[in-house]
Design a protein around this motif. Structure first.
Motif, PDB file in Angstrom:
ATOM      1  N   GLY A 197       0.807  -1.208   0.000  1.00  0.00           N
ATOM      2  CA  GLY A 197       0.000   0.000   0.000  1.00  0.00           C
ATOM      3  C   GLY A 197       0.839   1.256   0.000  1.00  0.00           C
ATOM      4  N   LEU A 198       1.934   1.234   0.736  1.00  0.00           N
ATOM      5  CA  LEU A 198       2.820   2.398   0.776  1.00  0.00           C
ATOM      6  C   LEU A 198       3.443   2.661  -0.591  1.00  0.00           C
ATOM      7  CD1 LEU A 198       4.171   4.592   2.515  1.00  0.00           C
ATOM      8  CD2 LEU A 198       5.999   2.958   2.963  1.00  0.00           C
ATOM      9  N   VAL A 199       3.896   1.620  -1.257  1.00  0.00           N
ATOM     10  CA  VAL A 199       4.498   1.793  -2.588  1.00  0.00           C
ATOM     11  C   VAL A 199       3.458   2.357  -3.565  1.00  0.00           C
ATOM     12  CG1 VAL A 199       5.434   0.527  -4.569  1.00  0.00           C
ATOM     13  CG2 VAL A 199       6.285   0.059  -2.266  1.00  0.00           C
ATOM     14  N   ILE A 200       2.254   1.841  -3.517  1.00  0.00           N
ATOM     15  CA  ILE A 200       1.209   2.324  -4.421  1.00  0.00           C
ATOM     16  C   ILE A 200       0.859   3.777  -4.141  1.00  0.00           C
ATOM     17  CG2 ILE A 200      -1.241   2.070  -5.026  1.00  0.00           C
ATOM     18  CD1 ILE A 200      -0.798  -0.986  -4.670  1.00  0.00           C
ATOM     19  N   THR A 201       0.675   4.125  -2.864  1.00  0.00           N
ATOM     20  CA  THR A 201       0.291   5.505  -2.551  1.00  0.00           C
ATOM     21  C   THR A 201       1.420   6.493  -2.824  1.00  0.00           C
ATOM     22  OG1 THR A 201       0.806   5.148  -0.202  1.00  0.00           O
ATOM     23  CG2 THR A 201      -1.504   4.911  -0.882  1.00  0.00           C
ATOM     24  N   VAL A 202       2.667   6.081  -2.630  1.00  0.00           N
ATOM     25  CA  VAL A 202       3.788   6.970  -2.975  1.00  0.00           C
ATOM     26  C   VAL A 202       3.821   7.190  -4.485  1.00  0.00           C
ATOM     27  CG1 VAL A 202       6.307   7.106  -3.081  1.00  0.00           C
ATOM     28  CG2 VAL A 202       5.197   6.532  -0.945  1.00  0.00           C
ATOM     29  N   ALA A 203       3.589   6.123  -5.248  1.00  0.00           N
ATOM     30  CA  ALA A 203       3.565   6.275  -6.704  1.00  0.00           C
ATOM     31  C   ALA A 203       2.436   7.201  -7.142  1.00  0.00           C
ATOM     32  CB  ALA A 203       3.418   4.907  -7.370  1.00  0.00           C
ATOM     33  N   LEU A 204       1.288   7.088  -6.504  1.00  0.00           N
ATOM     34  CA  LEU A 204       0.161   7.960  -6.851  1.00  0.00           C
ATOM     35  C   LEU A 204       0.392   9.394  -6.391  1.00  0.00           C
ATOM     36  CD1 LEU A 204      -2.873   5.656  -5.996  1.00  0.00           C
ATOM     37  CD2 LEU A 204      -2.065   6.307  -8.271  1.00  0.00           C
ATOM     38  N   ALA A 205       1.026   9.556  -5.250  1.00  0.00           N
ATOM     39  CA  ALA A 205       1.185  10.890  -4.668  1.00  0.00           C
ATOM     40  C   ALA A 205       2.277  11.704  -5.336  1.00  0.00           C
ATOM     41  CB  ALA A 205       1.480  10.779  -3.170  1.00  0.00           C
ATOM     42  N   TYR A 206       3.269  11.049  -5.916  1.00  0.00           N
ATOM     43  CA  TYR A 206       4.391  11.812  -6.459  1.00  0.00           C
ATOM     44  C   TYR A 206       4.547  11.676  -7.970  1.00  0.00           C
ATOM     45  CZ  TYR A 206       5.238  12.745  -1.609  1.00  0.00           C
ATOM     46  OH  TYR A 206       5.081  13.148  -0.320  1.00  0.00           O
ATOM     47  N   PRO A 207       5.004  10.559  -8.527  1.00  0.00           N
ATOM     48  CA  PRO A 207       5.245  10.553  -9.979  1.00  0.00           C
ATOM     49  C   PRO A 207       3.967  10.638 -10.821  1.00  0.00           C
ATOM     50  CG  PRO A 207       5.986   8.482  -9.001  1.00  0.00           C
ATOM     51  CD  PRO A 207       5.474   9.341  -7.900  1.00  0.00           C
ATOM     52  N   LEU A 208       2.850  10.121 -10.307  1.00  0.00           N
ATOM     53  CA  LEU A 208       1.607  10.124 -11.077  1.00  0.00           C
ATOM     54  C   LEU A 208       0.654  11.248 -10.667  1.00  0.00           C
ATOM     55  CD1 LEU A 208       0.953   6.268 -11.069  1.00  0.00           C
ATOM     56  CD2 LEU A 208       2.028   7.651 -12.852  1.00  0.00           C
ATOM     57  N   ALA A 209       1.102  12.153  -9.832  1.00  0.00           N
ATOM     58  CA  ALA A 209       0.225  13.185  -9.289  1.00  0.00           C
ATOM     59  C   ALA A 209      -0.357  14.089 -10.369  1.00  0.00           C
ATOM     60  CB  ALA A 209       0.971  14.024  -8.259  1.00  0.00           C
ATOM     61  N   ALA A 210       0.377  14.370 -11.411  1.00  0.00           N
ATOM     62  CA  ALA A 210      -0.109  15.272 -12.452  1.00  0.00           C
ATOM     63  C   ALA A 210      -1.310  14.688 -13.204  1.00  0.00           C
ATOM     64  CB  ALA A 210       1.012  15.579 -13.438  1.00  0.00           C
ATOM     65  N   ARG A 211      -1.449  13.386 -13.157  1.00  0.00           N
ATOM     66  CA  ARG A 211      -2.549  12.723 -13.875  1.00  0.00           C
ATOM     67  C   ARG A 211      -3.783  12.514 -13.013  1.00  0.00           C
ATOM     68  NH1 ARG A 211       1.091   8.088 -16.807  1.00  0.00           N
ATOM     69  NH2 ARG A 211       2.379   9.547 -17.985  1.00  0.00           N
ATOM     70  N   LEU A 212      -3.711  12.851 -11.730  1.00  0.00           N
ATOM     71  CA  LEU A 212      -4.823  12.597 -10.813  1.00  0.00           C
ATOM     72  C   LEU A 212      -5.521  13.891 -10.409  1.00  0.00           C
ATOM     73  CD1 LEU A 212      -3.114  10.076  -8.369  1.00  0.00           C
ATOM     74  CD2 LEU A 212      -4.665   9.545 -10.227  1.00  0.00           C
ATOM     75  N   PRO A 213      -6.826  13.803 -10.143  1.00  0.00           N
ATOM     76  CA  PRO A 213      -7.503  14.978  -9.591  1.00  0.00           C
ATOM     77  C   PRO A 213      -6.994  15.264  -8.173  1.00  0.00           C
ATOM     78  CG  PRO A 213      -9.077  13.201 -10.058  1.00  0.00           C
ATOM     79  CD  PRO A 213      -7.721  12.711 -10.423  1.00  0.00           C
ATOM     80  N   MET A 214      -7.198  16.482  -7.729  1.00  0.00           N
ATOM     81  CA  MET A 214      -6.680  16.913  -6.427  1.00  0.00           C
ATOM     82  C   MET A 214      -7.183  16.039  -5.278  1.00  0.00           C
ATOM     83  SD  MET A 214      -4.669  18.912  -4.836  1.00  0.00           S
ATOM     84  CE  MET A 214      -4.272  20.116  -6.056  1.00  0.00           C
ATOM     85  N   VAL A 215      -8.438  15.622  -5.337  1.00  0.00           N
ATOM     86  CA  VAL A 215      -8.996  14.795  -4.258  1.00  0.00           C
ATOM     87  C   VAL A 215      -8.227  13.482  -4.135  1.00  0.00           C
ATOM     88  CG1 VAL A 215     -11.051  13.547  -3.497  1.00  0.00           C
ATOM     89  CG2 VAL A 215     -11.282  15.823  -4.465  1.00  0.00           C
ATOM     90  N   LEU A 216      -7.911  12.849  -5.248  1.00  0.00           N
ATOM     91  CA  LEU A 216      -7.153  11.595  -5.198  1.00  0.00           C
ATOM     92  C   LEU A 216      -5.718  11.826  -4.740  1.00  0.00           C
ATOM     93  CD1 LEU A 216      -8.424   9.641  -8.325  1.00  0.00           C
ATOM     94  CD2 LEU A 216      -9.006   9.316  -5.930  1.00  0.00           C
TER      95      LEU A 216
END
Length: 74
Positions: free
Chosen positions: A21-40
């Motif tokens: 879970g930590l690896v997934i959330t770090v990936a979502l929070a940093y390298p993939l952040a530009a592709r996600l809405p602010m809420v996510l």
């Protein structure tokens, strides 16, 4: 003793799932952040904190059950 074996398995599983879970959330929070809405992005950052705490709690539980079973704790 059998109960401690069961709880040790659960603690080991908790460490593994928290790490995943930590690896997934770090990936979502940093390298993939530009592709996600602010809420996510907000939930990903919160998940990073929660999964890090989960690792710590599960690891301490793992050490406690190893100690109770008389196995080496390291």
């Amino acid at each position: 003793m059998e109960t401690y074996e069961k709880w040790l398995f659960r603690a080991n599983t908790g460490v593994l799932l928290s790490m995943l879970g930590l690896v997934i959330t770090v990936a979502l929070a940093y390298p993939l952040a530009a592709r996600l809405p602010m809420v996510l992005q907000i939930f990903a950052h919160m998940g990073t904190l929660l999964f890090a705490v989960g690792i710590k709690i599960a690891y301490v539980a793992r050490l406690a059950f190893l100690s109770r079973l008389g196995r080496p704790v390291h």
